[in-house]
Design a protein around this motif. Sequence first.
Motif, PDB file in Angstrom:
ATOM      1  N   PRO A  97       0.781  -1.300  -0.200  1.00  0.00           N
ATOM      2  CA  PRO A  97      -0.102   0.078  -0.207  1.00  0.00           C
ATOM      3  C   PRO A  97       1.001   1.140  -0.256  1.00  0.00           C
ATOM      4  O   PRO A  97       1.698   1.303   0.685  1.00  0.00           O
ATOM      5  CB  PRO A  97      -0.952  -0.262   1.657  1.00  0.00           C
ATOM      6  N   CYS A  98       0.722   2.113  -0.808  1.00  0.00           N
ATOM      7  CA  CYS A  98       1.211   3.301  -1.381  1.00  0.00           C
ATOM      8  C   CYS A  98       0.604   4.394  -1.914  1.00  0.00           C
ATOM      9  O   CYS A  98       0.002   4.789  -2.629  1.00  0.00           O
ATOM     10  CB  CYS A  98       2.879   2.821  -2.003  1.00  0.00           C
ATOM     11  N   VAL A  99       1.520   5.759  -1.293  1.00  0.00           N
ATOM     12  CA  VAL A  99       1.089   6.272  -1.816  1.00  0.00           C
ATOM     13  C   VAL A  99       2.536   6.415  -2.508  1.00  0.00           C
ATOM     14  O   VAL A  99       3.401   7.432  -1.473  1.00  0.00           O
ATOM     15  CB  VAL A  99       0.211   8.106  -1.237  1.00  0.00           C
ATOM     16  N   ALA A 100       2.472   7.456  -3.452  1.00  0.00           N
ATOM     17  CA  ALA A 100       4.169   7.597  -4.873  1.00  0.00           C
ATOM     18  C   ALA A 100       3.857   8.112  -5.248  1.00  0.00           C
ATOM     19  O   ALA A 100       3.190   8.733  -6.288  1.00  0.00           O
ATOM     20  CB  ALA A 100       4.689   6.074  -4.523  1.00  0.00           C
ATOM     21  N   VAL A 101       5.202   9.839  -5.050  1.00  0.00           N
ATOM     22  CA  VAL A 101       5.236  10.402  -6.483  1.00  0.00           C
ATOM     23  C   VAL A 101       5.718  10.143  -7.443  1.00  0.00           C
ATOM     24  O   VAL A 101       6.874   9.065  -7.117  1.00  0.00           O
ATOM     25  CB  VAL A 101       5.618  11.548  -5.452  1.00  0.00           C
ATOM     26  N   MET A 102       5.261  10.062  -8.879  1.00  0.00           N
ATOM     27  CA  MET A 102       6.394   9.985 -10.084  1.00  0.00           C
ATOM     28  C   MET A 102       7.743  11.192 -10.283  1.00  0.00           C
ATOM     29  O   MET A 102       6.774  11.644 -11.053  1.00  0.00           O
ATOM     30  CB  MET A 102       5.987   9.380 -10.507  1.00  0.00           C
ATOM     31  N   LEU A 103       8.405  10.830  -9.852  1.00  0.00           N
ATOM     32  CA  LEU A 103       9.375  11.836 -10.806  1.00  0.00           C
ATOM     33  C   LEU A 103      10.188  11.710 -12.192  1.00  0.00           C
ATOM     34  O   LEU A 103      10.487  10.221 -12.167  1.00  0.00           O
ATOM     35  CB  LEU A 103       9.992  12.595  -9.608  1.00  0.00           C
ATOM     36  N   CYS A 104      10.738  12.792 -12.389  1.00  0.00           N
ATOM     37  CA  CYS A 104      11.650  12.337 -14.008  1.00  0.00           C
ATOM     38  C   CYS A 104      12.978  13.257 -13.261  1.00  0.00           C
ATOM     39  O   CYS A 104      12.796  14.623 -12.854  1.00  0.00           O
ATOM     40  CB  CYS A 104      10.905  13.223 -14.849  1.00  0.00           C
ATOM     41  N   ASN A 105      14.045  12.698 -13.459  1.00  0.00           N
ATOM     42  CA  ASN A 105      15.496  13.581 -13.185  1.00  0.00           C
ATOM     43  C   ASN A 105      15.756  14.046 -13.804  1.00  0.00           C
ATOM     44  O   ASN A 105      16.559  15.123 -12.993  1.00  0.00           O
ATOM     45  CB  ASN A 105      16.431  11.817 -13.154  1.00  0.00           C
ATOM     46  N   VAL A 106      15.190  13.995 -15.445  1.00  0.00           N
ATOM     47  CA  VAL A 106      15.839  14.877 -16.472  1.00  0.00           C
ATOM     48  C   VAL A 106      14.633  15.806 -16.608  1.00  0.00           C
ATOM     49  O   VAL A 106      15.187  17.343 -16.596  1.00  0.00           O
ATOM     50  CB  VAL A 106      15.590  14.012 -17.546  1.00  0.00           C
ATOM     51  N   HIS A 107      13.728  15.921 -15.801  1.00  0.00           N
ATOM     52  CA  HIS A 107      13.184  17.616 -16.444  1.00  0.00           C
ATOM     53  C   HIS A 107      12.512  17.473 -14.626  1.00  0.00           C
ATOM     54  O   HIS A 107      10.653  16.650 -14.803  1.00  0.00           O
ATOM     55  CB  HIS A 107      11.374  16.861 -16.781  1.00  0.00           C
ATOM     56  N   PRO A 108      12.180  18.727 -14.060  1.00  0.00           N
ATOM     57  CA  PRO A 108      12.282  18.422 -12.676  1.00  0.00           C
ATOM     58  C   PRO A 108      10.272  19.093 -12.534  1.00  0.00           C
ATOM     59  O   PRO A 108      10.072  18.279 -11.855  1.00  0.00           O
ATOM     60  CB  PRO A 108      12.869  20.159 -11.919  1.00  0.00           C
ATOM     61  N   GLU A 109      10.066  19.273 -14.054  1.00  0.00           N
ATOM     62  CA  GLU A 109       8.035  19.870 -13.856  1.00  0.00           C
ATOM     63  C   GLU A 109       7.932  18.746 -13.906  1.00  0.00           C
ATOM     64  O   GLU A 109       6.520  19.022 -14.018  1.00  0.00           O
ATOM     65  CB  GLU A 109       8.479  21.110 -14.944  1.00  0.00           C
ATOM     66  N   MET A 110       7.860  17.829 -14.129  1.00  0.00           N
ATOM     67  CA  MET A 110       7.480  16.287 -14.568  1.00  0.00           C
ATOM     68  C   MET A 110       7.362  15.488 -13.312  1.00  0.00           C
ATOM     69  O   MET A 110       8.254  14.971 -12.292  1.00  0.00           O
ATOM     70  CB  MET A 110       8.168  15.315 -15.832  1.00  0.00           C
ATOM     71  N   GLU A 111       6.067  15.677 -12.771  1.00  0.00           N
ATOM     72  CA  GLU A 111       5.053  14.256 -11.691  1.00  0.00           C
ATOM     73  C   GLU A 111       3.506  13.752 -12.195  1.00  0.00           C
ATOM     74  O   GLU A 111       3.206  14.427 -12.846  1.00  0.00           O
ATOM     75  CB  GLU A 111       4.185  15.975 -11.007  1.00  0.00           C
ATOM     76  N   ALA A 112       3.602  12.411 -11.199  1.00  0.00           N
ATOM     77  CA  ALA A 112       3.149  11.972 -11.661  1.00  0.00           C
ATOM     78  C   ALA A 112       2.180  11.567  -9.653  1.00  0.00           C
ATOM     79  O   ALA A 112       3.932  11.508  -9.134  1.00  0.00           O
ATOM     80  CB  ALA A 112       2.137  11.264 -11.886  1.00  0.00           C
ATOM     81  N   TRP A 113       1.387  10.633  -9.784  1.00  0.00           N
ATOM     82  CA  TRP A 113       0.916   9.608  -8.368  1.00  0.00           C
ATOM     83  C   TRP A 113       0.328   8.452  -8.911  1.00  0.00           C
ATOM     84  O   TRP A 113      -0.182   9.020  -9.637  1.00  0.00           O
ATOM     85  CB  TRP A 113      -0.357  10.695  -8.000  1.00  0.00           C
ATOM     86  N   VAL A 114       1.528   7.691  -8.977  1.00  0.00           N
ATOM     87  CA  VAL A 114       0.610   6.140  -7.915  1.00  0.00           C
ATOM     88  C   VAL A 114      -0.343   6.114  -6.757  1.00  0.00           C
ATOM     89  O   VAL A 114       0.371   6.527  -5.420  1.00  0.00           O
ATOM     90  CB  VAL A 114       1.582   5.401  -8.935  1.00  0.00           C
ATOM     91  N   LEU A 115      -1.023   5.879  -6.479  1.00  0.00           N
ATOM     92  CA  LEU A 115      -2.029   5.372  -4.836  1.00  0.00           C
ATOM     93  C   LEU A 115      -2.140   3.995  -5.209  1.00  0.00           C
ATOM     94  O   LEU A 115      -2.913   2.897  -6.146  1.00  0.00           O
ATOM     95  CB  LEU A 115      -3.356   5.832  -4.735  1.00  0.00           C
ATOM     96  N   ALA A 116      -1.189   2.996  -4.095  1.00  0.00           N
ATOM     97  CA  ALA A 116      -1.424   1.725  -4.540  1.00  0.00           C
ATOM     98  C   ALA A 116      -2.587   0.688  -3.485  1.00  0.00           C
ATOM     99  O   ALA A 116      -1.836   1.405  -1.868  1.00  0.00           O
ATOM    100  CB  ALA A 116      -0.703   0.937  -4.366  1.00  0.00           C
ATOM    101  N   VAL A 117      -4.376   0.826  -3.446  1.00  0.00           N
ATOM    102  CA  VAL A 117      -4.589   0.287  -2.212  1.00  0.00           C
ATOM    103  C   VAL A 117      -4.663  -1.380  -1.983  1.00  0.00           C
ATOM    104  O   VAL A 117      -4.657  -1.447  -3.328  1.00  0.00           O
ATOM    105  CB  VAL A 117      -5.413   1.093  -2.716  1.00  0.00           C
ATOM    106  N   GLU A 118      -5.708  -1.202  -0.987  1.00  0.00           N
ATOM    107  CA  GLU A 118      -5.341  -2.791  -0.778  1.00  0.00           C
ATOM    108  C   GLU A 118      -6.958  -3.395  -1.082  1.00  0.00           C
ATOM    109  O   GLU A 118      -7.550  -4.284  -1.077  1.00  0.00           O
ATOM    110  CB  GLU A 118      -5.544  -3.050   1.021  1.00  0.00           C
TER     111      GLU A 118
END
Length: 196
Positions: free
Chosen positions: A120-141
């Motif tokens: 179970p997780c609330v995780a931000v997805m980032l890109c090392n090359v483009h700091p403006e890139m951001e997304a979220w993955v929520l892993a729920v049960e």
Amino acid sequence: MKNYIIIILLLSCFVRFAAFGGDIVGKIKAKGAPNAGNTVIYIDKIEGKTFKPPAKALLMDQKDLTFYPHVLPVLVGTKVEFLNSDNVLHNVFSPDECTGKFNLGSWPKGQKRNFTFNKPCVAVMLCNVHPEMEAWVLAVETPYYTVTDKNGNYTINDVPAGTYTLRVWNEKLKADNVKVTVPDKGNVTQDFLIKK
Ligand SMILES: [Cu+2]
């Protein structure tokens, strides 16, 4: 032989009754944000129940220096494939403990790398090359989750009858958890106000 058939018929009736339920529907209003889109509504846990993750991976695309979708809820155990649809290289990573702080590296256009969200997780997805890139993955049960449309409307389909804790997640705003009861037949409506 006949007895077996009768037993199977009775069992299948029982299974159908046990599975009865309905949809959880509602509208999220946001205070302090232009809209309530990209808000996840989910039942986070059902005691004594585990759910098998889908065999098929879910997709997160990287296109025009943006992750699509911006918010991706998944059932714990689901594999997410990260596609690169750009001519440039990206480098997806997550700084969160619950993902083991993965770093997938870089790969060319048209190719994918994947990560399986086993906790179970609330995780931000980032890109090392483009700091403006951001997304979220929520892993729920549980598989009972959804994301609001841009007007804040949501539907969680086919929830078995029962009483559950319904949670709301938004990257900036919050709401208290709410107990909802899905009746044996029919839908339940639950609206939320999310705020700072
Ligand atoms: Cu990038």
